[in-house]
Design a protein around this motif. Sequence first.
Motif, PDB file in Angstrom:
ATOM      1  N   GLY B 347      74.224 -35.177 -14.060  1.00  0.00           N
ATOM      2  CA  GLY B 347      73.636 -34.435 -15.165  1.00  0.00           C
ATOM      3  C   GLY B 347      73.052 -33.096 -14.737  1.00  0.00           C
ATOM      4  N   THR B 352      79.208 -35.211 -17.060  1.00  0.00           N
ATOM      5  CA  THR B 352      78.740 -36.235 -17.989  1.00  0.00           C
ATOM      6  C   THR B 352      78.989 -37.622 -17.419  1.00  0.00           C
ATOM      7  OG1 THR B 352      80.848 -35.922 -19.060  1.00  0.00           O
ATOM      8  CG2 THR B 352      78.937 -34.938 -20.116  1.00  0.00           C
ATOM      9  N   ASN B 356      73.769 -39.580 -17.496  1.00  0.00           N
ATOM     10  CA  ASN B 356      73.606 -38.365 -18.295  1.00  0.00           C
ATOM     11  C   ASN B 356      73.901 -38.634 -19.765  1.00  0.00           C
ATOM     12  OD1 ASN B 356      73.286 -35.700 -18.966  1.00  0.00           O
ATOM     13  ND2 ASN B 356      75.380 -35.150 -18.404  1.00  0.00           N
ATOM     14  N   THR B 360      71.323 -38.579 -23.046  1.00  0.00           N
ATOM     15  CA  THR B 360      71.577 -37.855 -24.291  1.00  0.00           C
ATOM     16  C   THR B 360      71.538 -38.804 -25.479  1.00  0.00           C
ATOM     17  OG1 THR B 360      73.078 -36.572 -22.944  1.00  0.00           O
ATOM     18  CG2 THR B 360      73.073 -36.105 -25.289  1.00  0.00           C
TER      19      THR B 360
END
Lengths: 416, 401
Positions: B347, B352, B356, B360
């Motif tokens: 991250g 991604t 990470n 989110t």
Amino acid sequence: MVAGQGTTPTPAPVLPPRSEVGAVGWARANLFSSWYNSLLTVIASAAVVLGLWFGLNWVVLDAEWGVIETIGGRFIIGGYNTDQACPGNDCFWRPQAALLMTTALLGMLWVVAGGVVGRIAMAVAAAAALCAFLPYSMERMGLDVRLLLLANLPALGVGWALARYTPVGKPRWVLVTGVSVFLLTVVLLRGIPGVWGLQPVPTLYWGGLTLNLLLAVAGIALSLPLGIALALGRRSDLPIVKLLCVAFIEIFRGVPLITLLFASQHLVPLAFPEAFPRNSLFSAGVVITLFSAAYMAENIRGGLQSLHPGQAEAARALGLAGWQTTLLISLPQAIRNVIPTIVGQFISLFKDTSLVYIIGMVDMVEIGRTFILGNPEYRISTKEVFIFIALVFWAFTYGMSYASRRLEQRLGVGTR
Amino acid sequence: MATTPRALTYRGIPVWRHALIIRWVVQIVSALVAVTLVVWFFANIVGAIQERDIPAGFGFLSREYQTPIGEHFIPYESSDTFLYALLVAAINTVVVAILGVILATMLGVLIGVARLSGSWILSRLMLVYIEFFRNVPLLVQLLFWFFIVLTLPPVREGYVFFDRIYVNNAGISMPGPVGSSLASASAWLALAAVSVGLGVLVHRVLTWREDRTGRASYPLAAGITVAVACGAAAWLIVGSVVGEAPLVISSPEPYGRFGRIGGGFTIRAGLLILLIGLVIYTSAFVAEIVRAGIQSVGRGQTEASRALGLSGIDTLRHVTFPQALRVIIPPMISQYLNLTKNSSLGGAVGYTDLTNVAITMTQTAPAVSIFLLIMLAYLAMSLTWSLIGNLYNRHIRIVGG
């Protein structure tokens, strides 16, 4: 007795050929022992020369080290002395007083432990004192700041004298002093409401290298005993205790620290009642300690497994109780056997303190990153910032591994 | 007056010193403490969830995630569900872990062997590499590489090498094989896999023959020949049936107003930085493990092998390394595990990975459930590594030892 009479004269000793001794001999043995070693030597030398040439050229001529000067003290204490954290900007003396206490403690440790600890103590005090002569203007770095930095040299002497000439020099009292210094540092940095000069500074603003070191010291001091307890629990013949320890160790070892840190931020407010301290610094410290303890437990378990069962059996046969056998016979030998892995874990823990950025704490690395992102005009100097941070971390971690090697030599690991 | 026999006054060991009772009291107390703590945490969490009306449960998994994921190795649209998005993220982590493990092992073994080289200066150079890269936090190294890549020119003004390789701050694009049609490509890939299997079989049989009879049978050469020949034959057959080659080399080319690059094979910046950082960091640890492993093999083994006439390389390959492997594998597995977990730093450099994406997701979905899921995912990965390590360990242990 007449020399030489009736006996053959002793022949002069045959010296090894000149190509086998001295610099030439050394080069033949260590650089050009075979054709491929010669080739490797030539390639490696070329790499070293080119690396040094371009590296030094960059360091001396091309690199813009001004960015380090601009960030300056923020690397060390983060936002501690800014207007938001400490209106009036007169809190700088608190981290410095903490440093003075630490230097005095190192002076005491020098007397108790001697050897490499003395050299580390001198290096710390000298580095702090040298910082007093940094070429900043007097407006940016006042006389008070410089004098407090210089005071580290007498502080080292005071600590040394205290331990040398008063009863405080017993290891037990040094340990007590160490714990007190840590707690005093936390209280000093935190501040006491209502006391003049000690206005509270929220932990949100604690940062820089101070934050890394605080977390590392607390983590190291707490994860070792916890790790020992977990290792003993895992080797226990009580099935429930063993199961609990195995579950704890495997869960904390199986999940990345960064995930645990972020989870702590979400779960701690839910899992604990309102009255519980909601403090990023506190939960970061707890998570780092638990994570490191799980690894420590496995290292110690390795040490315990390396012991011959005869050691514990002999102790029991001599009439020692179970706990005495563990504390006096097994553990000291087990820990001595795994000093390098334990110190390796301390080093990992120190490096891992850089991950606290994920819960919004501003450690030394995060200071560099946010500075670069916030000041695009310094984007060109990114390399300098991160190389500087890397070297600071390296100095501490290399110091730790150096101390561990000296400790091993002194305890005679592998030789007795 | 008769004295009472001793046996009659003996009342046994007092309860508080009875080993069996102490054992059970300790166990029951620790179990009670653990259960109480866990129940207390869960009760608090459930209480807080109900009181503050925080969304909870796993119902969100079938909802649309509606957030793009930068890197994905299986097709992904924002309209896919949370569950599928988590799968995409887990695959990202697995891909970087596998690539990282392979590359870090190769680099680490090379450096570990060079560290023991007869050339003093090479050995010292490797010592500096190892001591530097393993003592600096991975995050610092990753951020260093991250900002280096950021200083590369943007896509439109990127460097182009040989008209084919595009290097810019979005990544590296280079020519790569692309299936001309799904059917022909998958048919050839399947046949190619069979060819490789045949080659391995031939290699095994010939090795067995060589071991049994002592006649030179060249198993490696024969195996490779069979595999290549069958693969080529399959290529021709599939090509003639479909009418075009199964795979074609596709070159990247800029398109559109923003000079975006399409076609070819692209390694995006996030993956590239994460891989460089992880591989360099882990290879320093691997090198130390390899060095310790090789040094653990007795000097007499090397000397005996040299006395038998084996060359330096052959000694390393057939005598030293197989024995060192037993010492190397367990710590190596724990390094692989560390690499997998360290990929969660993706991250910080725009990759991604699982952590990470999970972080989110907590903005739009219940955090407790997400952390439970990704904790299970990471535990599964750790267990897989442990399993591989244990199986391999059993495979190479000393027979009868």
